[in-house]
Design an enzyme around this catalytic site. Structure first.
Site, PDB file in Angstrom:
ATOM      1  N   VAL A  80       0.813  -1.044   0.068  1.00  0.00           N
ATOM      2  CA  VAL A  80       0.028  -0.006  -0.151  1.00  0.00           C
ATOM      3  C   VAL A  80       1.000   1.324  -0.162  1.00  0.00           C
ATOM      4  CG1 VAL A  80      -1.638   1.390   1.399  1.00  0.00           C
ATOM      5  CG2 VAL A  80      -1.970  -1.223   0.925  1.00  0.00           C
ATOM      6  N   GLU A 176      18.684  -9.014  24.232  1.00  0.00           N
ATOM      7  CA  GLU A 176      18.284 -10.243  24.031  1.00  0.00           C
ATOM      8  C   GLU A 176      19.406 -10.641  23.098  1.00  0.00           C
ATOM      9  OE1 GLU A 176      13.802 -10.772  25.099  1.00  0.00           O
ATOM     10  OE2 GLU A 176      14.163 -10.100  23.060  1.00  0.00           O
TER      11      GLU A 176
HETATM   12  C1  LIG Z   1      13.416  -7.327  16.920  1.00  0.00           C
HETATM   13  C2  LIG Z   1      12.097  -6.914  17.609  1.00  0.00           C
HETATM   14  C3  LIG Z   1      11.828  -7.573  18.961  1.00  0.00           C
HETATM   15  C4  LIG Z   1      10.657  -7.244  19.605  1.00  0.00           C
HETATM   16  N1  LIG Z   1      10.336  -7.924  20.925  1.00  0.00           N
HETATM   17  C5  LIG Z   1       9.379  -7.810  21.456  1.00  0.00           C
HETATM   18  C6  LIG Z   1       8.820  -8.309  22.662  1.00  0.00           C
HETATM   19  O1  LIG Z   1       9.974  -9.110  23.099  1.00  0.00           O
HETATM   20  N2  LIG Z   1       7.610  -8.016  23.211  1.00  0.00           N
HETATM   21  C7  LIG Z   1       6.699  -7.396  22.644  1.00  0.00           C
HETATM   22  O2  LIG Z   1       5.657  -7.236  22.918  1.00  0.00           O
HETATM   23  N3  LIG Z   1       7.090  -6.687  21.503  1.00  0.00           N
HETATM   24  C8  LIG Z   1       8.256  -6.848  20.840  1.00  0.00           C
HETATM   25  N4  LIG Z   1       8.420  -6.254  19.727  1.00  0.00           N
HETATM   26  C9  LIG Z   1       7.513  -5.425  19.246  1.00  0.00           C
HETATM   27  C10 LIG Z   1       6.372  -5.840  18.467  1.00  0.00           C
HETATM   28  O3  LIG Z   1       6.953  -6.794  17.555  1.00  0.00           O
HETATM   29  C11 LIG Z   1       5.600  -4.939  17.775  1.00  0.00           C
HETATM   30  O4  LIG Z   1       4.849  -3.878  18.828  1.00  0.00           O
HETATM   31  C12 LIG Z   1       4.400  -5.556  17.163  1.00  0.00           C
HETATM   32  O5  LIG Z   1       4.868  -6.161  15.749  1.00  0.00           O
HETATM   33  C13 LIG Z   1       3.303  -4.443  16.277  1.00  0.00           C
HETATM   34  O6  LIG Z   1       2.495  -5.006  15.745  1.00  0.00           O
HETATM   35  P1  LIG Z   1       1.788  -4.208  14.307  1.00  0.00           P
HETATM   36  O7  LIG Z   1       0.792  -5.228  14.067  1.00  0.00           O
HETATM   37  O8  LIG Z   1       1.846  -2.883  14.568  1.00  0.00           O
HETATM   38  O9  LIG Z   1       2.941  -4.310  13.230  1.00  0.00           O
HETATM   39  P2  LIG Z   1       3.711  -5.398  12.713  1.00  0.00           P
HETATM   40  O10 LIG Z   1       3.705  -6.742  13.507  1.00  0.00           O
HETATM   41  O11 LIG Z   1       5.392  -4.972  12.462  1.00  0.00           O
HETATM   42  O12 LIG Z   1       2.985  -5.799  11.525  1.00  0.00           O
HETATM   43  C14 LIG Z   1       3.041  -4.726  10.510  1.00  0.00           C
HETATM   44  C15 LIG Z   1       2.887  -5.673   8.986  1.00  0.00           C
HETATM   45  O13 LIG Z   1       2.372  -4.664   8.038  1.00  0.00           O
HETATM   46  C16 LIG Z   1       2.955  -4.981   6.862  1.00  0.00           C
HETATM   47  N5  LIG Z   1       3.291  -3.545   6.095  1.00  0.00           N
HETATM   48  C17 LIG Z   1       3.851  -2.653   6.508  1.00  0.00           C
HETATM   49  N6  LIG Z   1       3.756  -1.496   5.610  1.00  0.00           N
HETATM   50  C18 LIG Z   1       2.945  -2.012   4.730  1.00  0.00           C
HETATM   51  C19 LIG Z   1       2.700  -1.448   3.342  1.00  0.00           C
HETATM   52  N7  LIG Z   1       2.814  -0.227   3.055  1.00  0.00           N
HETATM   53  N8  LIG Z   1       1.885  -2.282   2.738  1.00  0.00           N
HETATM   54  C20 LIG Z   1       1.579  -3.675   2.898  1.00  0.00           C
HETATM   55  N9  LIG Z   1       1.898  -4.106   3.998  1.00  0.00           N
HETATM   56  C21 LIG Z   1       2.634  -3.260   4.911  1.00  0.00           C
HETATM   57  C22 LIG Z   1       4.424  -5.550   7.340  1.00  0.00           C
HETATM   58  O14 LIG Z   1       4.605  -6.268   6.354  1.00  0.00           O
HETATM   59  C23 LIG Z   1       3.816  -6.349   8.387  1.00  0.00           C
HETATM   60  O15 LIG Z   1       3.301  -7.416   8.068  1.00  0.00           O
HETATM   61  C24 LIG Z   1       9.681  -6.430  18.809  1.00  0.00           C
HETATM   62  C25 LIG Z   1       9.933  -5.873  17.841  1.00  0.00           C
HETATM   63  C26 LIG Z   1      11.073  -6.192  17.142  1.00  0.00           C
HETATM   64  C27 LIG Z   1      11.421  -5.379  15.885  1.00  0.00           C
END
Ligand SMILES: Cc1cc2nc3c(=O)[nH]c(=O)nc-3n(C[C@H](O)[C@H](O)[C@H](O)COP(=O)(O)OP(=O)(O)OC[C@H]3O[C@@H](n4cnc5c(N)ncnc54)[C@H](O)[C@@H]3O)c2cc1C
Length: 441
Positions: A80, A176
Protein backbone atom coordinates in the site's frame (compact mmCIF):
# COMPACT_ATOMS: atom_id res chain seq x y z
CA UNK A 1 -15.73 -15.44 -1.71
CA UNK A 2 -19.14 -13.91 -1.01
CA UNK A 3 -19.54 -10.68 -2.99
CA UNK A 4 -22.04 -9.16 -0.55
CA UNK A 5 -21.56 -7.26 2.66
CA UNK A 6 -19.35 -4.26 3.43
CA UNK A 7 -15.70 -4.32 2.34
CA UNK A 8 -13.25 -4.32 5.23
CA UNK A 9 -9.69 -3.67 4.08
CA UNK A 10 -6.91 -4.47 6.56
CA UNK A 11 -3.41 -3.29 5.69
CA UNK A 12 -0.73 -5.35 7.47
CA UNK A 13 -0.76 -8.97 8.58
CA UNK A 14 1.34 -8.42 11.71
CA UNK A 15 0.05 -8.70 15.27
CA UNK A 16 -2.58 -5.94 14.93
CA UNK A 17 -3.87 -6.72 11.42
CA UNK A 18 -4.13 -10.44 11.99
CA UNK A 19 -6.01 -9.97 15.27
CA UNK A 20 -8.46 -7.66 13.48
CA UNK A 21 -8.98 -10.18 10.66
CA UNK A 22 -9.62 -13.03 13.11
CA UNK A 23 -12.09 -10.92 15.11
CA UNK A 24 -14.07 -10.50 11.88
CA UNK A 25 -14.29 -14.27 11.33
CA UNK A 26 -18.07 -14.43 11.78
CA UNK A 27 -18.90 -11.02 10.35
CA UNK A 28 -21.08 -10.82 7.21
CA UNK A 29 -18.43 -8.75 5.45
CA UNK A 30 -15.77 -9.13 2.76
CA UNK A 31 -12.43 -8.93 4.52
CA UNK A 32 -9.36 -8.16 2.39
CA UNK A 33 -5.97 -8.33 4.12
CA UNK A 34 -3.10 -6.74 2.18
CA UNK A 35 0.53 -7.25 3.20
CA UNK A 36 3.77 -6.57 1.36
CA UNK A 37 5.16 -9.88 2.61
CA UNK A 38 3.40 -13.23 2.39
CA UNK A 39 4.03 -14.01 6.06
CA UNK A 40 3.08 -13.10 9.57
CA UNK A 41 6.33 -12.55 11.44
CA UNK A 42 6.86 -13.16 15.14
CA UNK A 43 9.26 -10.24 15.63
CA UNK A 44 10.10 -10.96 19.29
CA UNK A 45 12.14 -14.00 18.15
CA UNK A 46 13.97 -12.28 15.29
CA UNK A 47 17.11 -12.11 17.40
CA UNK A 48 17.10 -15.93 17.59
CA UNK A 49 17.26 -16.13 13.79
CA UNK A 50 20.01 -13.49 13.78
CA UNK A 51 22.02 -15.56 16.27
CA UNK A 52 21.34 -18.88 14.49
CA UNK A 53 19.18 -20.53 17.17
CA UNK A 54 16.07 -20.77 14.98
CA UNK A 55 15.48 -20.93 11.23
CA UNK A 56 13.36 -18.33 9.42
CA UNK A 57 10.46 -20.74 8.91
CA UNK A 58 10.18 -21.27 12.68
CA UNK A 59 9.21 -17.68 13.46
CA UNK A 60 6.98 -16.84 10.49
CA UNK A 61 3.95 -18.42 8.80
CA UNK A 62 2.20 -17.65 5.52
CA UNK A 63 -0.72 -15.32 6.26
CA UNK A 64 -3.03 -17.22 3.88
CA UNK A 65 -2.28 -20.44 5.73
CA UNK A 66 -3.23 -18.84 9.06
CA UNK A 67 -6.52 -17.54 7.58
CA UNK A 68 -7.25 -20.60 5.42
CA UNK A 69 -10.37 -21.56 7.35
CA UNK A 70 -11.80 -18.03 7.43
CA UNK A 71 -14.04 -18.08 4.36
CA UNK A 72 -14.81 -14.33 4.40
CA UNK A 73 -11.11 -13.35 4.30
CA UNK A 74 -8.98 -12.89 1.17
CA UNK A 75 -5.23 -12.30 1.39
CA UNK A 76 -3.37 -10.21 -1.20
CA UNK A 77 0.38 -9.70 -1.54
CA UNK A 78 0.85 -6.02 -2.29
CA UNK A 79 2.35 -2.80 -0.97
CA UNK A 80 0.00 0.00 0.00
CA UNK A 81 1.42 3.38 -0.97
CA UNK A 82 -1.42 5.69 0.00
CA UNK A 83 -5.02 6.18 1.08
CA UNK A 84 -7.63 8.26 -0.74
CA UNK A 85 -9.91 9.11 2.18
CA UNK A 86 -12.44 10.92 -0.02
CA UNK A 87 -12.85 8.04 -2.48
CA UNK A 88 -12.51 5.51 0.35
CA UNK A 89 -9.81 3.48 -1.36
CA UNK A 90 -6.26 2.37 -0.65
CA UNK A 91 -3.64 2.56 -3.38
CA UNK A 92 -1.81 -0.72 -3.93
CA UNK A 93 1.26 -1.84 -5.89
CA UNK A 94 1.50 -5.54 -6.62
CA UNK A 95 4.00 -7.62 -8.61
CA UNK A 96 2.80 -6.47 -12.03
CA UNK A 97 0.45 -3.55 -11.34
CA UNK A 98 0.94 -0.11 -9.85
CA UNK A 99 -1.38 2.35 -8.12
CA UNK A 100 -4.43 0.10 -8.14
CA UNK A 101 -7.27 1.65 -6.08
CA UNK A 102 -8.89 -0.87 -3.73
CA UNK A 103 -12.19 0.38 -2.28
CA UNK A 104 -13.20 -0.02 1.37
CA UNK A 105 -16.17 0.64 3.62
CA UNK A 106 -14.01 0.11 6.70
CA UNK A 107 -10.24 0.42 6.78
CA UNK A 108 -7.84 -0.92 9.41
CA UNK A 109 -4.27 0.33 9.09
CA UNK A 110 -1.84 -1.95 10.96
CA UNK A 111 1.39 -1.23 9.14
CA UNK A 112 3.76 -1.35 12.12
CA UNK A 113 7.12 0.39 12.31
CA UNK A 114 10.57 0.44 10.70
CA UNK A 115 14.02 1.54 11.86
CA UNK A 116 14.89 5.02 12.98
CA UNK A 117 18.50 6.19 12.91
CA UNK A 118 17.57 9.43 14.69
CA UNK A 119 18.44 11.59 11.71
CA UNK A 120 21.55 9.57 10.78
CA UNK A 121 20.24 7.48 7.92
CA UNK A 122 23.83 7.18 6.65
CA UNK A 123 24.47 4.71 9.53
CA UNK A 124 22.07 2.19 8.02
CA UNK A 125 24.53 0.63 5.59
CA UNK A 126 27.13 0.05 8.33
CA UNK A 127 24.72 -0.87 11.13
CA UNK A 128 21.71 -2.75 9.77
CA UNK A 129 18.68 -3.10 12.04
CA UNK A 130 16.48 -6.03 12.96
CA UNK A 131 12.91 -5.73 11.79
CA UNK A 132 12.23 -8.26 9.04
CA UNK A 133 13.24 -11.85 8.29
CA UNK A 134 15.66 -10.55 5.66
CA UNK A 135 17.26 -8.28 8.30
CA UNK A 136 17.72 -11.25 10.64
CA UNK A 137 19.27 -13.41 7.90
CA UNK A 138 21.56 -10.53 6.89
CA UNK A 139 22.68 -10.11 10.53
CA UNK A 140 23.26 -13.87 10.86
CA UNK A 141 25.30 -13.89 7.65
CA UNK A 142 27.37 -10.97 8.90
CA UNK A 143 28.07 -12.55 12.29
CA UNK A 144 28.96 -16.02 10.94
CA UNK A 145 30.98 -14.48 8.09
CA UNK A 146 33.09 -12.55 10.60
CA UNK A 147 34.26 -15.83 12.18
CA UNK A 148 34.97 -17.36 8.76
CA UNK A 149 36.96 -14.30 7.74
CA UNK A 150 38.94 -14.34 10.96
CA UNK A 151 39.74 -18.06 10.60
CA UNK A 152 40.97 -17.41 7.05
CA UNK A 153 43.03 -14.38 8.12
CA UNK A 154 46.67 -15.24 8.80
CA UNK A 155 47.52 -11.92 10.43
CA UNK A 156 46.35 -12.31 14.06
CA UNK A 157 46.38 -8.54 14.58
CA UNK A 158 43.26 -8.37 12.38
CA UNK A 159 41.33 -10.94 14.39
CA UNK A 160 40.34 -8.49 17.08
CA UNK A 161 38.44 -6.11 14.73
CA UNK A 162 36.77 -9.02 12.98
CA UNK A 163 35.67 -10.54 16.26
CA UNK A 164 34.33 -7.37 17.86
CA UNK A 165 30.54 -7.11 17.72
CA UNK A 166 28.85 -3.83 18.61
CA UNK A 167 25.13 -3.56 19.36
CA UNK A 168 23.74 -0.05 19.44
CA UNK A 169 20.73 0.22 21.77
CA UNK A 170 20.24 -1.59 25.10
CA UNK A 171 16.47 -2.01 24.98
CA UNK A 172 14.93 -5.48 24.87
CA UNK A 173 16.23 -6.25 21.36
CA UNK A 174 19.83 -5.20 22.12
CA UNK A 175 19.91 -7.05 25.45
CA UNK A 176 18.38 -10.24 24.03
CA UNK A 177 20.68 -10.14 21.04
CA UNK A 178 23.78 -9.57 23.22
CA UNK A 179 22.87 -12.50 25.50
CA UNK A 180 22.26 -14.84 22.55
CA UNK A 181 25.46 -13.72 20.82
CA UNK A 182 27.42 -14.43 24.01
CA UNK A 183 26.01 -17.98 24.02
CA UNK A 184 26.98 -18.43 20.37
CA UNK A 185 30.60 -17.39 20.81
CA UNK A 186 31.29 -18.84 24.25
CA UNK A 187 29.52 -22.15 23.76
CA UNK A 188 28.32 -23.14 20.28
CA UNK A 189 31.38 -22.09 18.26
CA UNK A 190 34.00 -22.70 20.94
CA UNK A 191 35.66 -25.84 19.67
CA UNK A 192 35.17 -25.51 15.93
CA UNK A 193 37.94 -23.16 14.84
CA UNK A 194 41.69 -23.80 14.76
CA UNK A 195 43.28 -20.39 14.20
CA UNK A 196 40.97 -18.28 16.30
CA UNK A 197 39.35 -18.59 19.69
CA UNK A 198 35.70 -17.58 19.21
CA UNK A 199 35.21 -17.25 22.96
CA UNK A 200 37.67 -14.34 22.93
CA UNK A 201 35.23 -12.33 20.77
CA UNK A 202 34.15 -8.98 22.22
CA UNK A 203 30.47 -8.11 22.45
CA UNK A 204 29.83 -4.47 23.23
CA UNK A 205 26.39 -3.10 24.04
CA UNK A 206 26.12 0.69 23.83
CA UNK A 207 23.28 2.96 24.95
CA UNK A 208 22.76 6.65 25.50
CA UNK A 209 20.64 5.95 28.60
CA UNK A 210 22.03 5.03 31.99
CA UNK A 211 20.25 1.69 32.23
CA UNK A 212 19.76 -1.38 30.10
CA UNK A 213 16.08 -2.29 29.55
CA UNK A 214 15.05 1.29 30.29
CA UNK A 215 11.32 0.45 30.37
CA UNK A 216 11.79 -2.09 33.19
CA UNK A 217 12.02 -1.36 36.94
CA UNK A 218 15.47 -0.53 38.37
CA UNK A 219 16.02 -3.87 40.11
CA UNK A 220 15.33 -5.86 36.91
CA UNK A 221 17.43 -3.52 34.82
CA UNK A 222 20.34 -4.02 37.27
CA UNK A 223 19.85 -7.81 37.26
CA UNK A 224 19.93 -7.84 33.44
CA UNK A 225 23.12 -5.76 33.35
CA UNK A 226 24.88 -7.98 35.89
CA UNK A 227 23.85 -11.04 33.96
CA UNK A 228 25.17 -9.59 30.69
CA UNK A 229 28.47 -8.76 32.33
CA UNK A 230 28.73 -12.30 33.69
CA UNK A 231 28.26 -13.51 30.11
CA UNK A 232 31.22 -11.35 29.11
CA UNK A 233 29.27 -8.56 27.40
CA UNK A 234 30.83 -5.09 27.78
CA UNK A 235 27.96 -2.76 28.67
CA UNK A 236 28.64 0.91 27.93
CA UNK A 237 25.92 3.23 29.15
CA UNK A 238 25.41 6.98 29.30
CA UNK A 239 26.81 7.70 25.86
CA UNK A 240 25.40 7.05 22.39
CA UNK A 241 27.49 6.44 19.31
CA UNK A 242 29.07 9.59 17.85
CA UNK A 243 29.97 7.94 14.56
CA UNK A 244 29.46 4.69 12.68
CA UNK A 245 31.38 3.79 9.53
CA UNK A 246 32.77 0.77 7.69
CA UNK A 247 35.62 0.39 10.18
CA UNK A 248 33.68 0.61 13.44
CA UNK A 249 32.11 3.07 15.87
CA UNK A 250 33.12 6.01 18.02
CA UNK A 251 31.67 6.11 21.52
CA UNK A 252 32.45 8.96 23.92
CA UNK A 253 35.49 9.84 21.83
CA UNK A 254 36.82 6.26 21.89
CA UNK A 255 37.27 4.47 18.60
CA UNK A 256 36.12 0.83 18.62
CA UNK A 257 37.20 -1.07 15.52
CA UNK A 258 34.50 -3.52 14.47
CA UNK A 259 33.33 -5.14 11.27
CA UNK A 260 29.94 -6.07 12.72
CA UNK A 261 27.72 -3.32 14.09
CA UNK A 262 24.01 -3.97 14.56
CA UNK A 263 21.41 -1.30 15.18
CA UNK A 264 19.02 -2.24 17.97
CA UNK A 265 17.99 1.29 18.95
CA UNK A 266 15.14 3.33 17.46
CA UNK A 267 12.03 2.50 15.53
CA UNK A 268 9.88 4.81 13.41
CA UNK A 269 6.21 4.30 12.53
CA UNK A 270 5.07 3.39 9.02
CA UNK A 271 4.01 6.29 6.73
CA UNK A 272 0.30 5.78 7.58
CA UNK A 273 0.22 9.28 9.11
CA UNK A 274 1.34 10.79 5.79
CA UNK A 275 -1.24 8.78 3.85
CA UNK A 276 -4.08 10.06 6.05
CA UNK A 277 -2.69 13.60 6.40
CA UNK A 278 -4.23 13.56 9.86
CA UNK A 279 -2.90 14.38 13.31
CA UNK A 280 0.26 12.52 14.36
CA UNK A 281 2.42 12.53 17.47
CA UNK A 282 6.02 13.76 17.42
CA UNK A 283 7.29 10.38 16.22
CA UNK A 284 4.80 10.39 13.31
CA UNK A 285 2.34 7.85 14.73
CA UNK A 286 -1.32 8.48 13.86
CA UNK A 287 -3.30 9.93 16.78
CA UNK A 288 -6.38 7.83 17.29
CA UNK A 289 -9.47 8.31 19.44
CA UNK A 290 -10.44 5.94 22.23
CA UNK A 291 -12.38 3.79 19.74
CA UNK A 292 -9.15 3.61 17.64
CA UNK A 293 -10.65 5.59 14.76
CA UNK A 294 -9.15 8.70 13.21
CA UNK A 295 -10.94 11.97 14.07
CA UNK A 296 -13.56 12.77 11.42
CA UNK A 297 -13.31 9.26 9.91
CA UNK A 298 -15.33 6.72 11.89
CA UNK A 299 -14.61 4.20 9.11
CA UNK A 300 -10.79 4.36 9.50
CA UNK A 301 -9.05 2.50 12.33
CA UNK A 302 -5.33 2.59 13.07
CA UNK A 303 -3.83 -0.01 15.43
CA UNK A 304 -0.49 -1.21 16.78
CA UNK A 305 2.92 0.39 16.39
CA UNK A 306 1.72 2.96 13.89
CA UNK A 307 -1.04 4.29 16.19
CA UNK A 308 -0.66 6.75 19.06
CA UNK A 309 -3.02 6.56 22.03
CA UNK A 310 -2.55 7.73 25.61
CA UNK A 311 -3.88 5.73 28.51
CA UNK A 312 -3.82 7.14 32.06
CA UNK A 313 -1.74 10.06 30.77
CA UNK A 314 0.96 7.91 29.16
CA UNK A 315 1.35 6.77 25.54
CA UNK A 316 0.80 3.05 25.01
CA UNK A 317 4.02 1.21 24.19
CA UNK A 318 4.86 -0.26 20.79
CA UNK A 319 4.55 -3.89 21.88
CA UNK A 320 2.83 -6.94 20.48
CA UNK A 321 0.14 -7.13 23.18
CA UNK A 322 -1.01 -3.57 22.50
CA UNK A 323 -1.22 -4.31 18.76
CA UNK A 324 -3.13 -7.56 19.29
CA UNK A 325 -5.62 -6.08 21.74
CA UNK A 326 -6.18 -3.05 19.51
CA UNK A 327 -6.62 -5.19 16.39
CA UNK A 328 -9.13 -7.41 18.19
CA UNK A 329 -11.02 -4.34 19.45
CA UNK A 330 -11.19 -2.76 15.97
CA UNK A 331 -12.44 -6.04 14.46
CA UNK A 332 -15.10 -6.45 17.12
CA UNK A 333 -16.25 -2.85 16.78
CA UNK A 334 -16.63 -3.24 13.02
CA UNK A 335 -18.53 -6.51 13.61
CA UNK A 336 -20.97 -4.72 15.93
CA UNK A 337 -21.53 -1.91 13.46
CA UNK A 338 -22.06 -4.29 10.54
CA UNK A 339 -24.51 -6.39 12.55
CA UNK A 340 -26.37 -3.33 13.89
CA UNK A 341 -25.31 -3.72 17.53
CA UNK A 342 -24.47 -0.89 19.91
CA UNK A 343 -20.86 0.32 20.09
CA UNK A 344 -18.62 -1.14 22.83
CA UNK A 345 -16.97 1.05 25.49
CA UNK A 346 -13.68 2.77 24.73
CA UNK A 347 -10.53 0.71 24.13
CA UNK A 348 -8.55 -0.07 27.25
CA UNK A 349 -5.21 -1.87 27.19
CA UNK A 350 -4.79 -4.65 29.71
CA UNK A 351 -1.09 -4.84 30.53
CA UNK A 352 -0.08 -8.44 31.23
CA UNK A 353 3.54 -7.49 31.84
CA UNK A 354 6.93 -7.35 30.16
CA UNK A 355 9.70 -9.88 29.74
CA UNK A 356 13.19 -9.98 28.29
CA UNK A 357 15.66 -12.85 28.00
CA UNK A 358 19.31 -12.42 28.95
CA UNK A 359 21.12 -15.49 27.66
CA UNK A 360 20.53 -19.14 28.43
CA UNK A 361 18.07 -19.85 31.23
CA UNK A 362 17.75 -16.27 32.47
CA UNK A 363 15.02 -13.68 31.92
CA UNK A 364 13.47 -10.72 33.71
CA UNK A 365 9.72 -10.48 34.14
CA UNK A 366 7.70 -7.50 35.34
CA UNK A 367 3.96 -7.71 35.81
CA UNK A 368 2.46 -5.03 38.05
CA UNK A 369 4.27 -5.29 41.38
CA UNK A 370 5.67 -8.72 40.56
CA UNK A 371 9.35 -8.58 39.59
CA UNK A 372 11.12 -11.87 38.87
CA UNK A 373 14.53 -12.59 37.39
CA UNK A 374 16.35 -15.86 36.66
CA UNK A 375 15.29 -19.31 35.54
CA UNK A 376 11.66 -19.00 36.66
CA UNK A 377 11.21 -15.86 34.55
CA UNK A 378 12.90 -17.62 31.64
CA UNK A 379 10.48 -20.56 31.89
CA UNK A 380 7.55 -18.10 31.92
CA UNK A 381 9.07 -16.31 28.92
CA UNK A 382 9.45 -19.59 27.02
CA UNK A 383 5.85 -20.64 27.78
CA UNK A 384 4.38 -17.29 26.69
CA UNK A 385 6.43 -17.15 23.50
CA UNK A 386 5.52 -20.71 22.58
CA UNK A 387 1.87 -19.87 23.05
CA UNK A 388 2.05 -16.87 20.72
CA UNK A 389 4.55 -18.10 18.14
CA UNK A 390 1.79 -18.95 15.68
CA UNK A 391 0.91 -22.29 14.19
CA UNK A 392 0.88 -25.38 16.42
CA UNK A 393 3.42 -27.13 14.15
CA UNK A 394 5.86 -24.30 14.77
CA UNK A 395 5.28 -24.48 18.48
CA UNK A 396 6.53 -28.07 18.56
CA UNK A 397 9.55 -27.42 16.38
CA UNK A 398 10.57 -24.28 18.33
CA UNK A 399 10.14 -26.12 21.64
CA UNK A 400 12.29 -29.05 20.49
CA UNK A 401 14.96 -26.69 19.15
CA UNK A 402 15.09 -24.77 22.44
CA UNK A 403 15.43 -27.98 24.44
CA UNK A 404 18.20 -29.20 22.08
CA UNK A 405 20.05 -25.87 22.22
CA UNK A 406 19.66 -25.71 26.00
CA UNK A 407 21.10 -29.20 26.49
CA UNK A 408 23.82 -29.25 23.82
CA UNK A 409 24.61 -25.61 23.01
CA UNK A 410 24.06 -26.44 19.34
CA UNK A 411 22.02 -24.09 17.20
CA UNK A 412 19.47 -24.84 14.52
CA UNK A 413 20.43 -22.68 11.59
CA UNK A 414 24.07 -21.71 11.18
CA UNK A 415 24.06 -21.34 7.42
CA UNK A 416 25.48 -18.35 5.59
CA UNK A 417 22.97 -17.81 2.80
CA UNK A 418 23.48 -14.85 0.54
CA UNK A 419 20.27 -14.37 -1.39
CA UNK A 420 20.53 -12.92 -4.88
CA UNK A 421 17.82 -10.34 -4.15
CA UNK A 422 18.36 -7.17 -2.12
CA UNK A 423 18.79 -8.09 1.55
CA UNK A 424 16.30 -5.40 2.53
CA UNK A 425 13.35 -7.09 0.90
CA UNK A 426 11.62 -10.32 1.90
CA UNK A 427 9.34 -11.25 -0.95
CA UNK A 428 8.24 -7.66 -1.15
CA UNK A 429 6.73 -6.08 -4.20
CA UNK A 430 9.16 -4.04 -6.32
CA UNK A 431 8.42 -0.52 -5.08
CA UNK A 432 10.71 0.83 -2.38
CA UNK A 433 9.26 1.64 1.03
CA UNK A 434 8.94 5.33 1.83
CA UNK A 435 11.48 7.10 4.00
CA UNK A 436 10.12 7.29 7.51
CA UNK A 437 10.16 10.04 10.09
CA UNK A 438 12.47 9.70 13.07
CA UNK A 439 11.07 8.44 16.35
CA UNK A 440 11.57 5.87 19.04
CA UNK A 441 9.96 2.72 20.21
C1 LIG B 1 13.42 -7.26 17.05
C2 LIG B 1 12.11 -6.96 17.74
C3 LIG B 1 11.85 -7.55 18.97
C4 LIG B 1 10.63 -7.30 19.60
N1 LIG B 1 10.39 -7.91 20.81
C5 LIG B 1 9.20 -7.74 21.40
C6 LIG B 1 8.86 -8.43 22.60
O1 LIG B 1 9.68 -9.20 23.12
N2 LIG B 1 7.63 -8.23 23.14
C7 LIG B 1 6.72 -7.40 22.55
O2 LIG B 1 5.60 -7.28 23.06
N3 LIG B 1 6.99 -6.72 21.44
C8 LIG B 1 8.20 -6.87 20.85
N4 LIG B 1 8.48 -6.19 19.69
C9 LIG B 1 7.52 -5.24 19.18
C10 LIG B 1 6.38 -5.94 18.45
O3 LIG B 1 6.89 -6.87 17.53
C11 LIG B 1 5.53 -4.88 17.76
O4 LIG B 1 5.02 -4.01 18.73
C12 LIG B 1 4.40 -5.50 16.96
O5 LIG B 1 4.91 -6.29 15.92
C13 LIG B 1 3.49 -4.41 16.39
O6 LIG B 1 2.47 -5.01 15.66
P1 LIG B 1 1.84 -4.27 14.39
O7 LIG B 1 0.73 -5.13 13.93
O8 LIG B 1 1.60 -2.86 14.72
O9 LIG B 1 3.03 -4.26 13.34
P2 LIG B 1 3.83 -5.48 12.71
O10 LIG B 1 3.71 -6.70 13.52
O11 LIG B 1 5.18 -4.92 12.45
O12 LIG B 1 3.10 -5.74 11.33
C14 LIG B 1 3.05 -4.79 10.31
C15 LIG B 1 2.72 -5.50 9.03
O13 LIG B 1 2.38 -4.55 8.06
C16 LIG B 1 3.00 -4.88 6.83
N5 LIG B 1 3.19 -3.62 6.11
C17 LIG B 1 3.89 -2.54 6.51
N6 LIG B 1 3.78 -1.56 5.60
C18 LIG B 1 3.00 -2.04 4.60
C19 LIG B 1 2.55 -1.49 3.38
N7 LIG B 1 2.87 -0.25 3.01
N8 LIG B 1 1.77 -2.26 2.59
C20 LIG B 1 1.44 -3.52 2.95
N9 LIG B 1 1.86 -4.08 4.10
C21 LIG B 1 2.62 -3.35 4.92
C22 LIG B 1 4.31 -5.54 7.25
O14 LIG B 1 4.81 -6.38 6.22
C23 LIG B 1 3.88 -6.32 8.48
O15 LIG B 1 3.43 -7.62 8.15
C24 LIG B 1 9.69 -6.42 19.02
C25 LIG B 1 9.96 -5.84 17.79
C26 LIG B 1 11.16 -6.11 17.15
C27 LIG B 1 11.45 -5.48 15.80
Amino acid sequence: MDDRGPRVVIVGGGFGGLAAAKALGKTPARVLLIDRTNHHLFQPLLYQVATAVLATGQIASPIREILRKQRNATVVLGEVTGVDVNQQSVIVNSADREDVPVPYDYLVLATGAGHSYFGHDEYEKFAPGLKSLADAVAARNKILQAFEQAEAEEDPSRHRDLLTFVLVGAGATGVEMAGALAGLVRSTLRSEYRRIDPSAARIILVDLGNRVLGTFADDLSRAAKERLERLGVEVRLGHGVDQIDAEGVTVAGERIASKTVIWTAGVAPSPAGKWLKGETDRAGRVRVQTDLTVAGHPEIFVVGDTASLDQDGKPLAGVAQVAMQQGRYAGRLIHRRVTGQSAPGPFRYFDKGNMAVVGKGFAVLQSGKVHVSGLLAWLAWAAVHLEFVGQSGLRISVFLQWVWTYLTGQRGSRLIVNHHASTNDDARTPSAPERQPAGTR
